[in-house]
Structures are given as C-alpha cells and as structure tokens.
Design an enzyme around this catalytic site. Structure first.
Site, mmCIF file in Angstrom:
data_model
loop_
_atom_site.group_PDB
_atom_site.id
_atom_site.type_symbol
_atom_site.label_atom_id
_atom_site.label_comp_id
_atom_site.label_asym_id
_atom_site.label_seq_id
_atom_site.Cartn_x
_atom_site.Cartn_y
_atom_site.Cartn_z
ATOM 1 N N GLU A 79 90.850 84.738 8.150
ATOM 2 C CA GLU A 79 92.140 85.215 7.993
ATOM 3 C C GLU A 79 92.777 86.064 8.919
ATOM 4 O OE1 GLU A 79 89.274 85.788 6.011
ATOM 5 O OE2 GLU A 79 89.759 85.233 3.805
ATOM 6 N N PHE A 92 85.204 93.237 -8.534
ATOM 7 C CA PHE A 92 84.725 92.336 -7.495
ATOM 8 C C PHE A 92 85.869 91.848 -6.401
ATOM 9 C CE2 PHE A 92 83.977 87.917 -5.805
ATOM 10 C CZ PHE A 92 82.784 88.101 -5.059
ATOM 11 N N GLN A 93 85.641 92.057 -5.028
ATOM 12 C CA GLN A 93 86.636 91.584 -4.153
ATOM 13 C C GLN A 93 88.065 92.552 -4.183
ATOM 14 O OE1 GLN A 93 86.961 87.320 -3.572
ATOM 15 N NE2 GLN A 93 85.416 87.444 -2.252
ATOM 16 N N LYS A 113 96.322 89.078 -9.879
ATOM 17 C CA LYS A 113 96.051 87.732 -10.330
ATOM 18 C C LYS A 113 96.729 87.564 -11.745
ATOM 19 C CE LYS A 113 92.638 84.075 -11.438
ATOM 20 N NZ LYS A 113 91.254 83.906 -11.645
ATOM 21 N N MET A 119 87.899 93.107 32.328
ATOM 22 C CA MET A 119 88.827 94.256 32.373
ATOM 23 C C MET A 119 88.278 95.649 32.217
ATOM 24 S SD MET A 119 91.640 95.358 33.421
ATOM 25 C CE MET A 119 93.262 94.471 33.035
#
Lengths: 558, 167
Positions: A48, A110-111, A160, A469
């Site tokens: 993502e 959940f999630q 949802k 760097m």
C-alpha cells in the site's frame, strides 16, 4: 437507491480521476466489486505504501489530484508514510481507506485501526464517513480541499456498512463552499507595491524559489519576472524545474548541497524574494546567519509559513501565480543590477560543480550522461539520499513537473512507485527513477507491478553498496565509523529478471551511455545496476548547524 | 512567556477537539485550561484554551489552527479587555458542630453557593476568575478538601465588541 461503494466509484470520474492505485482487502470488497465494472483504471500495487507514492507521483507530474485506495487496519497504516510524504511536499492526493463496520468502530475489531486519528497531523483534512448519503459530498469536498490553496493529502475512511448501505444520488453544488476554508489567492495590493518598490531600489536582489512556484503553475511568470528585471534565481530542491537549468539567471539549488554561487549570493544579497518556499533548515543552515544583509519579501499561499522560521519584511499571502502577475505589471526593464550579476558570473566561473574524470565510474557522470541524452524531455524521479542530491545538482531540468522527489519527509522508497504514478501522468516521455541500492530495496516489490502492467519505468541504481548519505556523514562527522551502513552486494539484474524485467549491469564509464540508450530503446521497464565509486561524497556540503557559506568540499574562495 | 486565552470557533463535528488540541501537543504546548461548549451559532462550538507561551509561538499556533478546515475563527482574547470566569465545585469536610459554620461564612464572603449538604461534608459552587477560586481553595484546605473539580476558563470581550463568526 444504490450502495455507497457505487456512489464512491461513480463520484471519482466526476472529480477528474482516471486512475487509482490500490490494494484490495476485506472491508473494501464492496468497493472493489464496483471497480470490476468501472471504466476507472486501477493499478494493483504490491504494498500500500507504493499506492500512496504512486498517487503522489501522478499528482506531481500532472498537477491533478492523485488517488489511492487501501483496506482497513494494516492496509490503511501502510499508506501512512506515503500520506506524510505528500503532506510535507504539499502534493494533492485523496487516500480512500476501508474501515470496519460502524457498529464495530472502537471495538478492536479484526483489521481495525483508527486511521483518521493516525493521519490527523499528516493530512490537510480527513473524513470518517458515517452514511452512504454523505459519500458524494465528502468526495467532492476532499478533492476540492486537496487540490486548492496549499495543496495536500485528504483521507476518506469508509466503514464497510457505509459502502454497502443504500442511498439516493444527492445533487451536488457547482462549487464547494466551506466556511472554515477560504484560501487567499490574490495578494494584497499595498504589499505587492512595497515589494516592487524594494526590487526597484535593491542593488543585489535574489529570488529564492520553492515548490510553491511549481504547485501554482507559475514557472512562466517567475521566468518572465526574473528576466524582465534581471534578478538571479536560486531554487530549493522542490523548486527545481521552475526555471530552465541553463537559463543565465539560474544559480541552481541553494542550501546544504546547493551550489557555492547560490549560497554566496544568498549571503551577499540585499533583497531576498522568497517565492513558494518555506525557509527549511536544509535550505537556511544556521537560520540567524541566513541572508544577513537582505530585506526579505515572502510570497506564499499559506499564511502559517510567513514568519515561521525567519522574520519577514514584506509578507504577501496569495497564490504565487496571481501575485507574480500583479508584480510584473508594476515592474520595468532594468539594468541596475549589472555589478551584482557580474559578481555572480565570476562565482559561477570559479566555483562550478565538479565531476571527476579519472576513468572510474562516478555517479555525477551517469546523471550528466542521462541529462545529455534526454535533453530535459523526461520525468526524473529520485529516491532519497546521495542519489537524490547528485541528480538535483547535475541533471539539467528544462521544465516544471519533470523533477519529482521526496523533499520534506525524505522518504527512501518513494522514487520507484512515484515513477510508476508519473508514467500515467506523462506517458509521452520516458520516466527514470534514479535510485540508490538502499532505497530501491525499500519498495523493490513494485518490480512486479511494473512488469505486470508493462509500466516502462527505467530504474538507474547508483549502487555503492552503502547507505551512502549516512555513510558520508559517518565519514565526515563520526570518524569513519561505518555503523550499519554497509550493504551486501545484491544482483539487481537477477532480481529484475526474476520479475520478468530486463536488467543491465554497468561497471565502467564507457558502458554508461550505451546502457542508458538501450534503456530508452526498450519499450518496457528496465533496471540498470551502476556499480559506482563506493565512497563518493556529495559536495559541496554545509555541515548541519553551519552558515550556508561555510561549505566543505568546494573550491577555495577566490 | 505569558498566558494567552484563545477563543476558537469551530464546526461542532466529531474529532474537532482532538484536531485542535493535537496542534498544541505537536508544538510542545501544555494546555493550562480548556472549555468547550455550544455557542450563539447553531452547529458551532466555541473552545476556550489557555496556554502559556511566547507571543511568536502562540501566534504560529493560531495560524496553524486557522488552517484546520473545521476551524472558523481564532482570536487571542488576552489582547483586549475581557471578562473571564471559571466555575469550581468543592467538596469540603464539615462535621456537624465543628467547622461547618466557618465554612458557610467563607462561602458567603466568596459568594459561593452551598449546593449540597451531607452528614460529614458540604459542596460549594463558586464562580470567578482564576485567582478568586485559587484563594477560596487555599482557605478551604485547612478543613480538608475531599474533592475539587474546576471547569476550564471561559472568556468574552467587554463592551459591544464580539468575536466575529468568519475567518
């Protein structure tokens, strides 16, 4: 009546969206089901974070709002670095996340993650949508907020049951009005007059142009103003491209890895005109010593930037383009700065950026070779670190929106996915990601995305087997104690091949141009593994906390 | 470094308080006092925040507050003549026949109301500026303050001047 997910997917094209970058998951199933039949193009990324960076790269290359989509919980959290990157560089993106159903909010379902809470300090605004009937209005507002004023990311979190819930199409206003959001576009006349007056009476004026010039599409106005009056221009990392690199008035980048002549000019200037820039510490060095002899004019659309780091003599709040247009009408051709320009010319001649020519493979040479090959007609994206600074210093940019890099947040792993997004904004030109071997491995999984979608991004890895760097800082300031900065050799050609991508390894300067040419001739993505001088440094350099004319690795001051 | 009383007019929406307070904590400010309630405009709330900080830092936080989409107006009341009040409820030990009379006397001097009388304690309600409430609290300590709860400070400009409703 239709489901919220359908309302959402139908509302995106209305806002000008053609493409979204996303990754499906549990609670966004209803949205993905609508995408199945939609004309919207969807690019499936492999992480993502890459979706957010790709939306950002698309936004910066096109000037339009980029869109990314992720599921709740881990999906949303993986967007966070990308959203923060866009926020720091004022890139307009709309991030859409799924959320657990409203009856489970706050239940540690959940999630579940509180993504509106998490992203509060890194978004311009965010929404948790509670009803399907609100979706079209929220989408309209989100695009409006992201793409106007000082641009930035907006997140829309959709539970949802809101995407499955039914609602009527609601009529939308022609124009969004938000009581608490009214950006100032037109600069205050009296302030503009004051600035013009200062320019007329200055002896050593200097324009310090930042990313705001590009965001405001004001590059043409900036070049007109500089040329009309004869004011030299130095740009920040984000401002590169707003004036052609080979323009006689362009001094290149200022600041920590700026050109010596740009930094000298800041220190001697008697009038600094900051345009769409924010006096970042990487630009100013020790702030008290920055531009010590100059009166300062500051043009910015964000009033909170004015006086944040430096006292300003003439603040002008407004859209850079509109303000520059107003200033232009008050200015005339002028030859008053000849002695100043002569001095700058002398500095430019005696303190140029250097490339070693000793038969070894130096990264600066690779960047310059690419620059000469494409002649500014390409989009160049970088990762973060030495690769970024070498490209900023040595690539010759001719146009705005052809240089895309993570400036404010300095996000390693930004370049490759941002380059994917940039390709969809500019399919007409080649897109290069100039990478290091460290940063490319932060989103290397996107090789699968470019392979599957035949996204012709050319990745040039400046491979020194170090986190370069950080190693440079360790060399200079930590007694060469290379603590955890050495990386084992990686066969990037094999990795590319495993994903179905062409790869080339380049070890000698003689092979650089043929490899770059071959990559341009190839229709698909290409990975080039340049094995560069391992302990090459980015010079000149202003050590942290020093004044910007106290540079190391430059020329002796003449 | 001096106290600033900021009056912030906001859209009455979920999350707006945490957006506002988040800006203070991000910049290392400690909020001395906070009061939120509905106001004269429907759908809006007014947040009164007291912070201690130097003028430039407070001004920066105010411009950052302005940028929040849900914030309509930010003003620093400390710049003007104003009325400021807090309210406190104080539960004090007051066994019958001992100090109860003294406590009632102190309450009357401070124009505090006795809002509850129990067998072993009384509850005082007092309104005033911070100093007045501090003074009353100090006096009541000797009897044993069982519980004390204070609202944040609220403030309003004197005269016909008001905090206008638009940015």
């Amino acid at each position: 009546m239709k489901p919220g997910a359908k309302i959402l997917v139908e509302s995106l094209p209305r806002e000008g969206t053609e493409i979204i970058f996303g990754y499906p998951g549990g609670v966004v199933l209803p949205i993905y089901d609508e995408l199945y039949d939609s004309s919207l193009r969807h690019i499936l990324v492999r992480h993502e974070q890459a979706a957010a960076h790709a939306a950002d790269g698309y936004a910066r290359a096109s000037g339009r709002v980029g869109v990314c989509l992720a599921t709740s919980g881990p999906g949303a959290c993986n967007l966070v670095t990308g959203i923060a990157t866009a926020y720091m560089d004022s890139a307009p993106i709309v991030a859409i996340t799924g959320q657990v159903p409203t009856n489970l909010l706050g239940n540690d379902a959940f999630q579940e993650s509180d993504i509106t809470g998490i992203t509060m300090p890194i978004t311009k605004h965010n929404y948790l949508v509670k009803s399907a009937a609100d979706i079209s209005r929220v989408v309209q507002e989100a695009f409006y907020i992201a793409g106007t004023g000082r641009k930035g990311p907006v997140l829309i979190d959709i539970p949802k049951d809101v995407s499955t819930g039914l609602a009527e199409d609601t009529p939308l206003p022609e124009k969004v009005t938000l009581r608490g959001y009214n950006p100032t576009y037109k600069g205050h006349k009296r302030q503009i007059d004051k600035a013009v007056e200062l320019i007329v009476h200055a002896e050593r004026p200097l324009i310090y142009a930042g990313g705001g010039v590009i965001a405001s599409n004001a590059s043409a106005e900036l070049v007109s103003l500089a040329t009309l009056v004869g004011i030299p221009v130095t740009t920040t990392l984000m401002g590169i491209g707003c004036i052609p690199c080979d323009h006689p008035l362009n001094l290149g980048m200022l600041g920590m890895h700026g050109t010596e002549y740009a930094n000298f000019a800041v220190m001697e200037s008697d009038l600094l005109i900051a345009i769409g820039a924010r006096f970042d510490d990487r630009v100013t060095g020790k702030i008290d010593t920055f531009a010590p002899h100059a009166k300062i004019v500051h043009i910015d659309i964000d009033p909170a930037e004015i006086g944040k780091n430096k006292r300003i003599d003439v603040p002008i709040v407004g859209d850079v383009k509109a303000v520059l247009q107003d200033m232009l009408s008050g200015l005339k051709k002028n030859n008053a700065y000849e002695p100043w320009l002569k001095k700058i010319k002398h500095w430019k001649q005696h303190h140029p950026l250097r490339v070693k020519d000793d038969g070894r493979l130096h990264p600066q040479y690779i960047v310059r070779a690419l620059s000469e090959l494409v002649k500014g007609e390409a989009v160049i994206v970088s990762e973060v670190g030495q690769n970024q600074m070498w490209t900023a210093q040595h690539f010759c940019f001719h146009h705005p929106r052809t240089w895309i890099t993570s400036g404010g947040l300095g996000t390693m792993g930004y370049g490759f996915p941002a380059a994917m997004g940039a390709h969809f904004a500019r399919p007409d030109v080649p897109v290069f990601d100039i990478a290091g071997d460290g940063s490319i491995q932060m989103n290397i999984q996107e090789m699968s995305t470019v392979a599957a979608n035949k996204i012709p991004v050319k990745v040039a890895i400046l491979n020194n087997m170090y986190l370069g760097m950080v190693r440079q800082w360790q060399e200079l300031f930590f007694d060469r104690r290379y603590s955890f900065t050495e990386l084992p050799p990686v066969d990037f050609v094999k990795i590319a091949n495993a994903y179905g991508i062409d790869g080339m390894r380049v070890d000698s300067p003689d092979d650089v141009v043929p490899a770059l040419k071959a990559s341009l001739d190839c229709n698909g993505p290409v990975v080039m593994d340049f094995r560069i001088e391992r302990e090459e440094n980015v010079f000149p350099m202003v050590p942290a906390g020093a004044a910007i004319n106290e540079m190391i690795g430059g020329h002796p001051r003449s | 470094m001096k106290p600033h009383t900021l009056s912030v007019l906001v859209e009455n929406r979920p999350g707006v308080l945490s957006r506002v307070t988040g800006l203070f904590s991000r910049r290392g400010f400690n909020i001395e006092s906070l009061a939120v309630g509905t106001c004269e405009e429907p759908g809006m709330s007014r947040i009164t925040i007291v912070v201690i900080g130097d003028d430039a830092k407070v001004e920066q936080v105010m411009t950052q507050l302005h940028k929040l989409i849900d914030v309509i107006k930010v003003s620093d009341l400390s710049e003007n003549e104003r009325v400021e009040r807090e309210l406190a409820l104080i539960k004090v030990n007051a066994e019958p026949g001992t100090s109860r009379a003294e406590i009632l006397q102190i309450a009357s001097i401070f124009r505090a109301l006795i809002v509850d009388v129990g067998s072993k304690s009384v509850i005082l309600e007092v309104t005033g500026d911070t100093e007045k409430i501090d003074a009353l609290e100090k006096l009541l300590r000797q009897y044993g303050v069982k519980e004390l709860v204070r609202t944040g400070k609220i403030g309003i400009l004197r005269g016909s001047k008001s905090v206008p409703g638009s940015k």
